[in-house]
Design an enzyme around this catalytic site. Structure first.
Site, PDB file in Angstrom:
ATOM      1  N   CYS A 125      -0.351  -7.221   3.803  1.00  0.00           N
ATOM      2  CA  CYS A 125      -0.228  -7.641   4.972  1.00  0.00           C
ATOM      3  C   CYS A 125       1.711  -8.097   4.886  1.00  0.00           C
ATOM      4  CB  CYS A 125      -0.799  -8.895   5.733  1.00  0.00           C
ATOM      5  SG  CYS A 125      -0.307  -9.948   6.853  1.00  0.00           S
ATOM      6  N   CYS A 177       2.426 -11.213   6.441  1.00  0.00           N
ATOM      7  CA  CYS A 177       1.785 -12.539   5.809  1.00  0.00           C
ATOM      8  C   CYS A 177       2.582 -12.561   3.957  1.00  0.00           C
ATOM      9  CB  CYS A 177       0.045 -12.568   5.290  1.00  0.00           C
ATOM     10  SG  CYS A 177      -0.408 -11.559   6.900  1.00  0.00           S
ATOM     11  N   ASP A 178       2.369 -12.238   3.774  1.00  0.00           N
ATOM     12  CA  ASP A 178       3.164 -11.821   2.238  1.00  0.00           C
ATOM     13  C   ASP A 178       4.572 -11.547   1.318  1.00  0.00           C
ATOM     14  OD1 ASP A 178       0.345 -13.352   1.589  1.00  0.00           O
ATOM     15  OD2 ASP A 178       0.139 -11.143   1.447  1.00  0.00           O
TER      16      ASP A 178
END
Ligand code: NAP
Length: 307
Positions: free
Chosen positions: A134, A137-138
């Site tokens: 992701c 997200c990261d």
């Protein structure tokens, strides 16, 4: 034992919350079971530009919150519960969860899909140590660093674009020599100076110490192997439907998608499948939401016939 609902919805993505919205507005007592928080995969998207009504686009997390609030405004109930099994045959269906059993006269499956893995050794062990599924997200963990994205679809293209704004260098590794991604992504990707394409190539090994340090790559055309030093790899090679729990009970296709046509009806009466978990041609937020409305219609019809 809790009350028996008219509809138990499993999954709080766009399909699930739209089904819940339409069900409660049709006067059906509805509970929605969600493992984490509203939105499913949609919540991980930094920018959604193709859901109508938001001319400037909207981030997936906010859109998810809005969908949840809208369904709850009319009386839908959300329960945070991890589903681990279900008895779907019979007039009353029981869903087994971490928070006990929920019963409903009908069930809408809206559990979506999860990222497909590369399938190379030590992939699981390196999650959070350089391997991610992701970018939204990261991505920030790799600010100013060198990363690779694997895949050639919309997710890979979007991830590469997001990462090109955060990272020093982004390699896009694809197993063919043309992208599957929608044309709208091609130009910005080609224009991004720090994005480099590696075509016809597959990742065969994750190189690492404590963390990922590089990828061993095999070029399928030349047959040659090479090492690509990277700090992170974002795996964007498609999705696997979250249908494992229902295997053997519900009919699935060869890829595990629950067989259901535009009516969203499955092979079990009173059980409906919406969004990314069902067999369909276009898996988008807007088509998942449309499925939710359709499922509510057929659930209402089913319940009226089976009072
Ligand atoms: P996808 O369209 O299925 O693409 C997966 C990509 O990964 C393909 O390019 C595929 O290669 C490659 N791939 C598959 N297995 C692989 C493996 N084992 N090793 C290496 N590469 C592999 O998946 P997606 O990009 O996640 O998109 C899923 C759905 O969501 C699509 O319908 C997409 O349109 C939608 N989506 C939409 C948006 C948007 O509209 N904003 C954003 C993201 C996703 P091949 O091309 O060779 O098959």
């Amino acid at each position: 034992m809790r009350e028996i609902y008219d509809v138990v919805v499993i999954g709080g993505g766009p399909g699930g919350y739209t089904a819940a919205l339409y069900c409660v507005r049709a006067g059906l007592k509805t509970v929605l079971l969600e493992k984490l928080s509203a939105g499913g995969q949609m919540a991980l998207s930094t920018q959604i530009d193709n859901y109508p009504g938001f001319e400037e686009g909207i981030d997936g997390f906010t859109l998810a919150e809005k969908m949840q609030a809208q369904a709850e405004r009319f009386g839908a109930k959300t329960e945070l519960a991890d589903v681990f099994g279900a008895d779907l045959t019979g007039p009353v269906k029981t869903v087994h969860t971490s928070e006990g059993d929920f019963q409903g006269r009908s069930v809408v499956l809206a559990a979506g899909a999860f990222p497909r893995k590369l399938g190379v050794p030590e992939e699981d062990a390196l999650i959070g140590r350089g391997v991610s599924y992701c970018a939204a997200c990261d991505g920030m963990f790799f600010k100013g660093k060198t990363v690779a994205v694997v895949g050639g679809g919309d997710t890979a293209a979007m991830d590469a674009l997001v990462l090109s704004r955060i990272c020093e260098k982004v390699y896009l590794i694809h197993r063919r020599d043309t992208l599957r991604a929608t044309k709208v992504y091609h130009e910005p990707l080609m224009k991004a100076e720090n994005v480099e394409f590696i075509w016809n190539s597959e990742v065969t090994e994750l190189l690492h110490g404590d963390k990922l340090t590089g990828l061993r790559i095999h070029n399928k055309k030349t047959g040659k192997g090479s090492v690509l030093p990277v700090d992170g790899v974002f795996v964007s090679v498609g999705r696997v439907p979250a249908s494992e729990l229902f295997k053997g009970v519900l009919e699935t296709d060869a890829s595990g998608y629950i067989v259901a046509d535009e009516s969203t009806r499955t092979n079990i009466p009173g059980v409906f499948a919406v969004g990314d978990i069902r067999t369909k041609a276009v898996r988008q937020v807007v088509t998942a939401a449309a499925d939710g409305a359709v499922a509510a219609h057929y659930a209402e019809e089913y319940l009226a016939e089976h009072r």
